[in-house]
Design a protein around this motif. Structure first.
Motif, short mmCIF file in Angstrom:
data_model
loop_
_atom_site.label_atom_id
_atom_site.label_comp_id
_atom_site.label_asym_id
_atom_site.label_seq_id
_atom_site.Cartn_x
_atom_site.Cartn_y
_atom_site.Cartn_z
N LEU A 170 0.87 -1.17 0.00
CA LEU A 170 0.00 0.00 0.00
C LEU A 170 0.91 1.23 0.00
O LEU A 170 2.04 1.17 0.50
N PRO A 171 0.45 2.35 -0.55
CA PRO A 171 1.29 3.56 -0.57
C PRO A 171 1.82 3.89 0.83
O PRO A 171 1.08 3.85 1.82
N TYR A 172 3.10 4.20 0.88
CA TYR A 172 3.77 4.37 2.18
C TYR A 172 4.71 5.58 2.18
O TYR A 172 5.07 6.09 1.14
N GLN A 173 5.10 5.96 3.39
CA GLN A 173 6.01 7.09 3.58
C GLN A 173 7.46 6.65 3.39
O GLN A 173 7.89 5.67 4.00
N ARG A 174 8.20 7.42 2.62
CA ARG A 174 9.59 7.06 2.35
C ARG A 174 10.59 7.52 3.42
O ARG A 174 11.55 6.78 3.72
N PRO A 175 10.44 8.73 3.99
CA PRO A 175 11.50 9.21 4.90
C PRO A 175 11.91 8.23 6.01
O PRO A 175 13.10 8.09 6.29
N PRO A 176 10.98 7.52 6.65
CA PRO A 176 11.41 6.62 7.73
C PRO A 176 12.32 5.46 7.26
O PRO A 176 12.95 4.82 8.09
N LEU A 177 12.37 5.23 5.95
CA LEU A 177 13.15 4.08 5.46
C LEU A 177 14.62 4.18 5.85
O LEU A 177 15.30 3.18 6.02
N SER A 178 15.11 5.42 5.97
CA SER A 178 16.52 5.58 6.36
C SER A 178 16.63 6.07 7.80
O SER A 178 17.71 6.43 8.26
N LYS A 179 15.48 6.12 8.50
CA LYS A 179 15.46 6.66 9.87
C LYS A 179 14.79 5.63 10.79
O LYS A 179 15.34 4.56 11.02
N ALA A 180 13.58 5.99 11.28
CA ALA A 180 12.93 5.16 12.30
C ALA A 180 12.71 3.71 11.86
O ALA A 180 12.88 2.79 12.67
N LEU A 186 19.13 2.37 -1.06
CA LEU A 186 18.07 2.64 -0.10
C LEU A 186 17.09 3.65 -0.67
O LEU A 186 17.29 4.86 -0.54
N ARG A 187 16.07 3.15 -1.32
CA ARG A 187 15.04 4.04 -1.87
C ARG A 187 13.65 3.53 -1.53
O ARG A 187 12.76 4.28 -1.19
N ILE A 188 13.47 2.20 -1.63
CA ILE A 188 12.14 1.64 -1.46
C ILE A 188 12.07 0.77 -0.20
O ILE A 188 13.10 0.38 0.36
N LEU A 189 10.85 0.49 0.20
CA LEU A 189 10.60 -0.29 1.41
C LEU A 189 11.35 -1.63 1.40
O LEU A 189 11.97 -2.01 2.41
N ASP A 190 11.32 -2.31 0.27
CA ASP A 190 11.98 -3.62 0.23
C ASP A 190 13.48 -3.50 0.49
O ASP A 190 14.08 -4.37 1.13
N GLU A 191 14.08 -2.40 0.00
CA GLU A 191 15.52 -2.21 0.22
C GLU A 191 15.81 -1.89 1.69
O GLU A 191 16.80 -2.36 2.27
N SER A 192 14.95 -1.08 2.31
CA SER A 192 15.14 -0.74 3.72
C SER A 192 14.96 -1.98 4.59
O SER A 192 15.75 -2.24 5.51
N GLN A 193 13.93 -2.76 4.26
CA GLN A 193 13.67 -3.99 5.02
C GLN A 193 14.86 -4.94 4.92
O GLN A 193 15.31 -5.50 5.93
N ALA A 194 15.38 -5.09 3.71
CA ALA A 194 16.50 -6.01 3.50
C ALA A 194 17.73 -5.54 4.28
O ALA A 194 18.42 -6.35 4.91
N LEU A 195 17.97 -4.23 4.30
CA LEU A 195 19.11 -3.71 5.04
C LEU A 195 18.91 -3.89 6.54
O LEU A 195 19.83 -4.26 7.27
N ARG A 196 17.70 -3.63 7.00
CA ARG A 196 17.39 -3.78 8.42
C ARG A 196 17.65 -5.22 8.87
O ARG A 196 18.18 -5.47 9.95
N ASP A 197 17.28 -6.17 8.02
CA ASP A 197 17.47 -7.58 8.36
C ASP A 197 18.93 -7.99 8.30
O ASP A 197 19.35 -8.97 8.93
N LEU A 198 19.69 -7.24 7.51
CA LEU A 198 21.08 -7.63 7.25
C LEU A 198 22.05 -7.07 8.28
O LEU A 198 23.00 -7.74 8.68
N ILE A 199 21.85 -5.81 8.70
CA ILE A 199 22.88 -5.17 9.52
C ILE A 199 22.89 -5.72 10.95
O ILE A 199 21.85 -5.99 11.53
N ALA A 200 24.11 -5.90 11.43
CA ALA A 200 24.28 -6.49 12.76
C ALA A 200 25.54 -5.91 13.39
O ALA A 200 26.47 -5.52 12.68
#
Ligand code: FAD
Length: 404
Positions: free
Chosen positions: A38-48, A126-140
């Motif tokens: 569904l349409p979503y907000q982009r700014p939080p992808l690199s923040k919250a 890091l532009r779209i939700l899927d990229e943010s999600q993948a990074l979030r899951d990856l970084i440790a």
């Protein structure tokens, strides 16, 4: 007007659909959405979002029900071609839609790095939700990341990664961070804060190659001969506006889809808004293409007004924000072409603003942790006002008195 077909369901496309219904538009609205969300907000992808644990639903503008209740057809597909004579949009699935008015809200896409090994799996964007999600899951914690590009997105990612315990290096070709967007005062402050947090910033150098061993990233090489070991590379080197569909339909494009001060293309049945639009600005006297939530949503509201009978020239005041670690950066106005900067507030305390002037005219205000100055700037500049450099520098001068 007839049916309004909107290509792209980002900030601009979503807002246009919502504003049209709010203004009482009664005909068909279709929002073509090529992302599987569904349409979503982009700014939080690199923040919250990157930092947090909330699910994708925390990013959505509205739940599914909103689209049903408002009869906004959300079509998960990709616009593939436009026939302006027949007023038809062909979709990738093979379907076709008739339009009365067509709006390009196609946004922008990542500019891809073109150096050896740039296509490896550990090189991320890091532009779209899927990229943010993948990074979030990856970084440790303990992982070593090299961020290419010290713009807003690169620095926001770097701050979050560092807070999560990663080893972070940022590589930037320019001589200071965020050089294209902010004054040296803000760049220097930001750089010192990131350095204090343990992020290593390399300025005036380029990444010439990504090194890998058997497909696994091992590091990057810099133009000055340095090698930085890395497990992950995150690229934030800017975007390319999505203009191809418009260009193929024979519409004029340059560094964006060219629109006039009403956000209308050369075709009276086609508009363009948001990141993809290169618009004629009455306020600034030239062509502008901006990448911000303000620009996308204000463009959308302007077109919604026009399509419901209230034609007005687009005259939004640009503003922007960026959250980097504990610091909130906020910009009001456009500071391009300034020749003088007056600092208000206390740099040492980490709360100050840079008031940017050309001659005696205030062009814009860049604030760090000074939300009051930012809101003042939006109101003052939005109304076409100014205060003198002396007033800006005078801590006892009451900003509010300039608004009345
Ligand atoms: P987009 O949001 O890019 O939406 C365009 C949509 O159109 C996309 O979903 C795209 O896939 C789709 N599309 C393209 N072509 C087609 C097609 N042919 N068919 C169907 N769909 C298509 N701005 C701020 O003001 N503050 C911030 O703090 C901030 N942070 C950001 C952080 C990140 C990580 C990013 C990526 C951006 C950030 N921005 C921020 C910028 C802001 O998000 C953009 O300016 C805004 O999203 C632009 O909206 P838009 O609708 O024009 O484009």
């Amino acid at each position: 007007t007839g049916s309004v077909i909107i290509v792209g369901a980002g900030h601009a496309g979503f807002q246009l659909a919502a504003s049209l219904r709010q203004a009482g538009f009664a005909e068909r609205i279709a929002l073509i959405n090529d992302e599987g969300h569904l349409p979503y907000q982009r700014p939080p992808l690199s923040k919250a979002y990157l930092k947090g644990t909330g699910g994708p639903e925390t990013l959505m503008f509205r739940p599914d029900k909103f689209y049903q209740d408002n009869e906004i057809e959300l079509i998960t597909d990709r616009a593939h071609a436009i026939d302006r004579n027949a007023r038809k949009v062909a979709l990738a699935s093979g379907a076709s839609l008739d339009y009365g008015h067509l709006v390009f809200a196609t946004g922008a896409r990542n500019r891809l790095l073109d150096i050896p090994n740039a296509r490896l799996d550990a090189v991320r964007y890091l532009r779209i939700l899927d990229e943010s999600q993948a990074l979030r899951d990856l970084i440790a914690p303990g992982m070593r990341v090299v961020v290419i590009g010290a713009g807003f997105i690169g620095l926001e990612f770097a701050a979050t990664a560092r807070a999560k315990g990663l080893e972070v290096d940022v590589v930037e070709l320019a001589s200071r961070v965020m050089a294209r967007a902010v004054t040296a005062e803000i760049s220097e402050f930001s750089q010192s804060r990131h350095s204090a947090a343990g992020i290593r910033i390399h300025l005036g150098v380029q990444v010439t190659a990504i090194e890998a061993d058997g497909g696994k990233v091992t590091g990057v090489s810099l133009s000055n001969g340095t090698h930085i070991p890395a497990d992950l590379v995150v690229v934030g080197v800017g975007v390319l506006p999505n203009v191809e569909l418009a260009a193929e339909a024979g519409l004029p494009v340059a560094s964006g889809i060219i629109v006039d001060e009403h956000l209308l293309t050369a075709d009276p049945n086609v508009s363009a808004i948001g990141d993809c639009a290169l618009y004629t600005s009455k306020r600034f006297g030239g062509s502008l293409r901006l990448e911000s939530v303000q620009n996308a949503t204000d463009h959308a509201r302007c077109v919604a007004s026009r399509l419901t009978g209230k034609t007005e020239v687009y005259d939004g005041l640009p503003w922007f924000w960026s959250d980097q670690g504990p610091d909130k950066l906020q910009m009001a106005g456009l500071t391009t072409g300034y020749d003088r900067v007056v600092v208000r507030g206390d740099r040492a305390q980490g709360a100050f603003s840079a008031f940017c002037y050309r001659g005696d005219k205030l062009l814009g205000i860049e604030s760090v942790n000074r939300a009051g100055d930012h809101m003042f700037g939006r109101r003052l500049l939005g109304a076409g006002g100014s205060i003198t450099p002396e007033q800006a520098a005078d801590a006892s001068f009451d900003l509010k008195s300039a608004l009345s």
